[in-house]
Structures are given as structure tokens and as C-alpha cells.
Design an enzyme around this catalytic site. Structure first.
Site, PDB file in Angstrom:
ATOM      1  N   ASP A 297       0.834  -1.164  -0.120  1.00 17.93           N
ATOM      2  CA  ASP A 297      -0.067   0.023  -0.021  1.00 17.93           C
ATOM      3  C   ASP A 297       0.948   1.259   0.056  1.00 17.93           C
ATOM      4  O   ASP A 297       2.338   1.192   0.082  1.00 17.93           O
ATOM      5  CB  ASP A 297      -1.151   0.094   1.100  1.00 17.93           C
ATOM      6  CG  ASP A 297      -2.163   0.870   0.817  1.00 17.93           C
ATOM      7  OD1 ASP A 297      -2.357   1.613   0.057  1.00 17.93           O
ATOM      8  OD2 ASP A 297      -3.237   0.729   1.591  1.00 17.93           O
TER       9      ASP A 297
HETATM   10  C1  BGC Z   1      -4.930   3.306  -0.079  1.00 21.88           C
HETATM   11  C2  BGC Z   1      -5.095   2.297  -0.907  1.00 21.88           C
HETATM   12  C3  BGC Z   1      -5.024   2.860  -2.412  1.00 21.88           C
HETATM   13  C4  BGC Z   1      -3.679   3.691  -2.466  1.00 21.88           C
HETATM   14  C5  BGC Z   1      -3.351   4.111  -3.736  1.00 21.88           C
HETATM   15  C6  BGC Z   1      -3.808   4.162  -0.111  1.00 21.88           C
HETATM   16  O1  BGC Z   1      -3.702   5.093   0.679  1.00 21.88           O
HETATM   17  O2  BGC Z   1      -4.867   2.496   1.252  1.00 21.88           O
HETATM   18  O3  BGC Z   1      -6.301   1.529  -0.976  1.00 21.88           O
HETATM   19  O4  BGC Z   1      -5.161   1.916  -3.415  1.00 21.88           O
HETATM   20  O5  BGC Z   1      -3.758   4.673  -1.540  1.00 21.88           O
HETATM   21  O6  BGC Z   1      -4.203   5.430  -4.113  1.00 21.88           O
END
Ligand code: BGC
Length: 763
Positions: A297
Site C-alpha cells: 500500500d
Molecule cells: C490506499 C489504497 C490505495 C492507494 C493508492 C492508499 O492510501 O490505502 O487503497 O489503493 O492509496 O491510491
């Protein structure tokens, strides 16, 4: 160096370059004789360590990619890294023009010309928005959900994107957690079915088609159990919950051939998920045989330092790659640290090869090597995005997602003419909040507001009064958004307008940005002064239809007790207003069922239907020593699976094909479902089981089958749902699927508070 020697050197370098290009071209060509596996192997053979690590590196979109190249700072580093072949993927770059620009650097300026995979959070639509995922889950309509994902995929793909960070398959029992809006609710069975539908919808049958994109099941794993519903918090769950509740939707995604998984921000057993080998290697890659790739993530590799698990970025990179995290989103850990670790002998290069192989395979499957610009077609972009067909599809999904919570005296559907209707609520004429959270590519204020939808029905006299705003915030990224307004100055005016109306439609709830990432709340009542507004209007006119628009279960006890009609309309995306109006006016008979329990108050949380029996489940002697609260009922306000229709349904004649079964048998559960009301309608008939005695205690009820049944007024259908060992077994505490002989109860009905039951024995 003499001239001859220099010339030979130049010739030598040229030969290598030419050879490399020729070799590369051969690898990249549509050599149909070679399998993807062989192509990936040949490519890996000519890649340097740094280039392989480059494939494991993902950067967020940065400078105006169609403009001049950046000369300084982080942006310049990213730009240079792409040119050096040190970037495998970009996220948040979107639109054909932009995607082509970055792809061009990767393909034309680097030694090997390996195309980028372009990722994006396509969570509930791209530009044309579907309902938020939790709302879609309320439809229990797997075909519609699959269609919705395929519409989203087609728009994203037409915009140059080839990979979505969805579906979010996090099971959660805590509506305080803002990200419940992104998932499919509290149930692993429903969640797994929806996961399969979404993965199929995004990926289609053939990933290389221009209207399909790779999916990403996230967040692996346990994120939905963030303690006290607080965002990014620690997670503490037992193995039984992990195996039986959290993991099944991920397993369903893997079985549906999902190409990628994203790990999560939380820790599990004291180890951040990103560095968790047990999750990513032992379970996902070894036990389940997942052969796609895992992405971190956002900066979650680096965050292992904050967690106190890694002492620096170097160690964080080591822990993450060892644990099976294949791609680094925005931590700069792999690109800056991995080569050093390999050269020092701390990380085996085989791990790098494995990760790069996984990533390259998905790129081949997407057809990016055949044509890196295949997703870059302006004409297609123009034709697909926002098309009438897509709007029709999201409208259909929106209607199917609405849940009728209460309808006393058949106040709904509304008469189409001759009435004075007052519409009240700041959210009624809001064309932005109803789009919901997570809609990066869509235009602000591009939704049809509920007021606008109602205004299309011209037979009644419609008046609108705001009454109250919800919050004071404006954009997605400010903390301001969680500040509820205290301004009561417009309540009076609304009350006045409600006084002589025949019917008052009140549109209340949460702002779209009060749920989503980093939007945890400790109060789940109507934010701001909306409760005050509701009660003030109720004083003068009790004929109220309350339309809720929100991204999570709310605690609406007072409304539930006093307001005659309540419609859960969530945030339904672009076509919200049209969907709500069609339901309120009876052009569409609601059939949604709650995918998540509505609590009576915060103290009941976590409250979920598939809880355990406990050793003291009943108050047999009328004493106080049983599992309950002394200040509030143990039951929820609205249970999982609950939802009404404008018609009524009756369940009868529950039968099983035989009462004693062997493990390999299929059990046919039949019952009659009758439409006993005056409208044609749809009902989600639900089948639950309870394993009465097991080596690991089982929940009081577990959903194990359902069917969405359409019935004309007065019509009866015989419904058959099937149970096999798949549904009757469970995961033991080692994560092994076991089927234990014994007695089971079966329950059937229109919610988790079922109406019929019988018993069977598994030999
Ligand atoms: C989130 C993810 C997301 C990623 C990219 C993160 O902060 O937890 O779910 O896909 O950002 O935007």
C-alpha cells in the site's frame, strides 16, 4: 587510448546495443509460438539486477507529464528513473494523452523498452460513477455488480489505465471505520461472491482486450478490523476469525484469477502486513498458489519504520521483499535499497527474479508488450467515457442498491400528482456528496442531485428548503470535512415550508467525504444539526419520508421509531437523483438488503449477525448473568440481510432432500416464496446454517446461499438452494478446511432474522 582501440570499443558497444535491441524486439514481438512464460524468461535473462528491481518500483503521477520534463527535486528523480528503466509502474496518471507521454519514456527512452503498467483507484466507476461499493453490495445482485465493474473497467481502460486497485474485499464489522464504504460489508460469504463478480467484471474473460483491466484484491489482510474503527490502527484478531472471516474473500479473488493483491497498512500478530511472511508467502503464494503479484500500500514499506518493525529503509526493503511484497508503491525502498541488499548477499536475487517475473507476466497478459499504446486511443476514450450506455448501467445499479428500511401505512410509493411535497435537507440538492468517496477521475458536482431527480416528476407541487448543511468542509483532503456545521438559522424556514405540505421528503445523512480513507468517526448519528432539523419538522408534519444518504451504517434510533418511511439511499454515484426518484415514485420497487448490521448505538459495536453463541446465550432463570447489555437490547436496529419492498413476501414449506447426508452429497433445500402484496417485486431469499457442535465454535448463523427472486403480485415460486461440503465446512485454527460430521440447523428467510428452520445431520 589509440584511435584504432577507441573505434573497436565503439563498435563493440554498438554491437551489444544492436544485439540487445534485436533480442528485445524478438522478445517483445507477437511471437505466437512462445508462451508468456518463455517470453518472460528470455526477457529476464537480458535484464540487469537494477532493471529487474525497476519493475518492482511504482511511482505516483507527478509533473505535468505532457509538458516539459522536470529539472529538479523528486519529480526530476522520478523522471530520470523512468528513463533509466528503474520504474515498472505509475499510478494516478490518467487520460490517453498523459498515459501515452509516460509510456513513451519507458518504451522509447530506456534500454529494454519495457512498458509501464498504469494503476489507478477505480473503486466504483471511473468517470461515470456507480454507487459506492457498500451500496452495490446491498443489491445482492451479482450480475449487476459484475456489469458495474466492467463498465468501470471499460472507462478506465479507454483512459489509458490498465490496472485498478480494486476490489476492496476487506470484511469489516465496525462502521466507525470510514473505509466500510469501499467494501462489501460484514459477511465473508456474500463478500466472496461479490469479490468474484467484481474481479470478473474488471478482468473479463480476456485480459488482453482493450476494455478490461487487471484487478487488485485489497488490503491483505485484516485492515477491516482496525481497532475501535480507528484508521491505520493496529489489528488484533484470532486465527479463527482470520481464516473464516477475513481471508475467504481474498481466496475467492485468487480463485477468480485476480492478477494482483495489495497488502495493508495494519499489523497482524505484531508484524506489519507489508512485512508479513505468514500472510504473503505462507498463505497467499504457497498455500493458495497465487501467481500474480503483490503491491505494497502507499508507502507501507517505509511505514514499517514508524511501526517500529524496521530500523531504516534498507531493513524495511529487506523485510518486505522477503515477506513476498513484489512491488513498492511510493516508499522508494526497492529502487534505492534492494540492489545494495542483493550485492551484500542479504537478499537472494531469486526473490527479485520471482517478483519481476510475476510483474512482467501480468504486463504480457495485458498485451502491453504487443502494443504498449493499446490503451491509448483518443477516439475510444471519447466514445466510451460517460456514454449513454454507461449512464444507463450505473442508474440500473443505483436503483438496485437502495434499501427500504421502513414503510408504515404504505406511505411509499409517493402519488405522482396532486400533492404538495416539501423537500428538505442540505444533501437534497447536493450533486457532489452523492458521488461518494474515492472518485478521483470523475468531475466534482457531476451527479444528479436527489432534488433534480424528484423535479423530473412534475405532477406534484414541489418546494425545496435546505434547513441545514451537513459539514463545513469542501474538499476531500482537509480535516475541515469532519467538522459538522452548528448553524441552525435555516431550520425555521424549513419547518414553515413543511407545515402545510402533504408529504415531506427529508434528505439527511453524511457528506460523501465523511467516509472513505482516514474518515473514521466515533459518532454515527446524523452529523451536524440534522437531527434537530428532523425533530423540528416532525413537530409540524409527521408525514415524513426520510431518505438517508451515507457511506456506512448509522445509528438512527429516533428516526426508526418515529419516522414512518425510511429509505437507505447511500451515495449512489452519478445517477443518484434519478434512482432515488424512481424508487420514491414506485417506478422501481426496492429490493436491496443490508450488507452490514445497523447498530442501536456506538456501544454495541462490533455488532454483526454471525456472532458466537457464548456459554451464556439465554436468560433461562431470569437472572442477570447472561451475555447481554443492561442498558440496551442485544439486537441490532436493523439486522444484516434486512430490507423491505413495496410488496410483501411469505416463506413456507421448507424441505430438505434428505435429513441424513454424507460429506460428498449435495443437499437441496427447497421452500416456497410467495408475493403476498400488490406489486411485482424482487426478494433476496437467504439460506443460513448453524453447525451445532464443532471442534472450533461456530457462529449462531452463517449465510451460505441466496437467490434474487422476481415475483409478480400473488405469484409463488418454489426455490431450491444447494449446500455442499464447501458450505458446511470451516477453517480450523491451522487454516485447514475441515468438514466435521454432526448436526446442523438450516434457516431460511428474508433477512438474517429468518422465518423458517429445519435440521440435518452430516454423517
Ligand atoms: C490506499 C489504497 C490505495 C492507494 C493508492 C492508499 O492510501 O490505502 O487503497 O489503493 O492509496 O491510491
Amino acid at each position: 587510448m589509440n584511435k584504432f582501440f577507441s573505434l573497436s570499443l565503439i563498435l563493440f558497444i554498438l554491437t551489444i546495443t544492436i544485439n540487445c535491441t534485436a533480442q528485445q524486439k524478438q522478445i517483445m514481438s507477437k511471437d505466437t509460438k512462445k508462451t508468456i512464460e518463455e517470453k518472460v524468461d528470455s526477457l529476464l535473462n537480458i535484464m540487469t539486477l537494477e532493471e529487474k528491481i525497476g519493475q518492482m518500483n511504482q511511482y505516483n503521477g507527478f509533473w505535468d507529464v505532457t509538458g516539459p520534463s522536470p529539472k529538479s527535486g523528486n519529480e526530476a528523480k522520478k523522471y530520470e528513473d523512468i528513463k533509466k528503466g528503474l520504474v515498472g509502474s505509475m499510478l494516478t496518471v490518467r487520460g490517453v494523452d498523459q498515459v501515452r507521454s509516460v509510456q513513451k519514456i519507458a518504451v522509447e527512452d530506456t534500454r529494454l523498452g519495457i512498458p509501464l503498467i498504469i494503476g489507478f483507484d477505480v473503486i466504483h466507476g471511473y468517470k461515470t460513477l456507480s454507487p459506492i461499493p457498500l451500496a452495490e453490495a446491498a443489491s445482492w445482485d451479482l450480475e449487476a455488480i459484475e456489469k458495474s465493474a466492467s463498465v468501470a473497467a471499460s472507462e478506465a481502460a479507454a483512459s489509458g489505465i490498465n490496472w485498478t486497485f480494486g476490489p476492496n474485499v476487506d470484511v469489516s464489522r465496525d462502521p466507525r471505520w470510514g473505509r466500510v464504504m469501499e467494501g462489501a460489508g460484514e459477511d465473508p460469504f456474500l463478500g466472496s461472491k461479490i469479490t468474484t463478480a467484481r474481479v470478473k467484471g474488471f478482468q473479463g474473460d480476456d485480459l488482453s482486450q482493450v476494455n478490461t483491466i487487471a484487478a487488485c484484491a485489497k488490503h491483505f489482510a485484516g485492515y477491516g478490523f482496525s481497532e475501535a474503527g480507528k484508521e491505520y490502527n493496529t489489528v488484533s484478531i484470532d486465527r479463527s476469525t482470520l481464516y473464516n472471516v477475513v481471508l475467504p474473500p481474498f481466496k475467492a479473488a485468487v480463485d477468480a484469477d485476480v492478477k494482483t493483491l495489495m497488502n495493508s497498512f495494519n499489523e497482524l500478530d505484531g508484524i506489519p502486513a507489508t512485512g508479513n511472511k505468514f500472510l504473503q508467502r505462507d498463505i497467499l503464494k504457497d498455500k493458495w498458489g497465487f501467481n500474480g503479484f503483490v503491491i505494497s500500500d502507499w508507502a507501507s514499506i517505509k511505514e514499517m519504520i514508524s511501526w517500529g518493525h524496521a530500523k531504516d529503509l534498507n531493513q524495511a526493503a529487506e523485510l518486505a521483499v522477503e515477506a513476498g511484497c513484489d512491488m513498492d508503491m511510493e516508499s522508494y525502498a526497492y529502487v534505492d535499497e534492494l540492489a545494495k541488499l542483493v550485492k551484500k548477499g542479504k537478499v537472494d536475487e531469486k526473490l527479485i527474479d520471482d517478483a519481476a517475473r510475476r510483474i512482467l507476466t501480468v504486463k504480457y497478459e495485458l498485451g502491453l508488450f504487443d502494443d504498449p499504446y493499446k490503451y491509448c486511443n483518443e477516439a475510444l476514450e471519447k466514445a466510451v467515457i460517460g456514454s449513454d450506455e454507461n449512464r444507463a448501467a450505473v442508474l440500473d445499479m443505483a436503483k438496485k442498491s437502495i434499501v427500504l428500511l421502513k414503510n408504515e401505512n404504505q406511505l411509499l410509493p409517493l402519488p405522482k400528482e396532486g400533492k404538495k411535497i416539501t423537500v428538505i435537507g442540505g444533501l437534497a440538492n447536493d450533486d457532489n456528496s452523492i458521488l461518494g468517496s474515492w472518485r478521483i477521475a470523475s468531475d466534482d458536482h457531476s451527479g444528479v442531485s436527489i432534488l433534480e431527480g424528484l423535479q423530473k416528476y412534475t405532477g406534484n407541487q414541489l418546494t425545496f428548503k435546505k434547513g441545514a448543511d451537513v459539514t463545513v468542509g469542501k474538499t476531500a483532503f482537509t480535516e475541515e470535512l469532519t467538522i459538522n456545521t452548528t448553524d441552525t438559522s435555516e431550520i425555521k424556514d424549513a419547518v414553515l415550508a413543511a407545515k402545510d405540505a402533504d408529504i415531506v421528503v427529508m434528505v439527511l445523512g453524511e457528506h460523501g467525504f465523511q467516509t472513505g480513507e482516514a474518515r473514521s468517526r466515533t459518532e454515527l448519528d446524523l452529523p451536524g444539526v440534522q437531527q434537530e432539523l428532523l425533530e423540528a419538522v416532525y413537530e409540524v408534519n409527521k408525514n415524513i419520508v426520510l431518505v438517508l444518504t451515507n457511506g456506512r451504517p448509522l445509528t438512527i434510533n429516533w428516526a426508526s421509531e418515529n419516522i414512518p418511511a425510511i429509505v437507505e439511499a447511500w451515495q449512489l454515484g452519478t445517477e443518484t437523483g434519478n434512482a432515488v426518484a424512481q424508487v420514491l415514485y414506485g417506478d422501481y420497487n426496492p429490493s436491496g438488503k443490508l450488507p452490514m448490521t445497523f447498530p442501536r448505538n456506538i456501544g454495541q459495536i462490533p455488532i454483526y449477525y454471525n456472532h458466537k453463541q457464548t456459554g451464556r446465550p439465554v436468560n433461562a432463570d431470569n437472572n442477570v448473568f447472561w451475555s447481554h447489555y443492561s442498558d440496551v437490547a442485544s439486537t441490532p436496529l436493523y439486522p444484516f440481510g434486512y430490507g423491505l419492498s413495496y410488496t410483501t413476501f411469505e416463506y413456507s414449506n421448507l424441505n430438505v432432500s434428505k435429513t441424513n447426508f454424507n460429506v460428498e452429497d449435495t443437499i437441496e433445500v427447497t421452500f416456497n416464496l410467495k408475493n403476498t402484496g400488490n406489486y411485482a417485486g424482487k426478494e433476496v431469499a437467504q439460506l443460513y446454517i448453524r453447525d451445532l457442535f464443532a471442534s472450533v465454535t461456530r457462529p449462531v448463523k452463517e449465510l451460505k446461499g441466496f437467490e434474487l427472486v422476481s415475483l409478480n403480485a400473488g405469484e409463488t415460486k418454489k426455490i431450491t438452494l444447494k449446500l455442499t461440503k464447501e458450505e458446511l465446512g470451516f477453517y480450523d485454527n491451522n487454516g485447514d478446511f475441515v468438514i466435521e460430521p454432526g448436526d446442523f440447523k438450516l434457516f431460511v428467510g428474508g433477512s438474517s432474522e429468518t422465518s423458517l428452520e429445519t435440521e440435518i445431520t452430516l454423517n
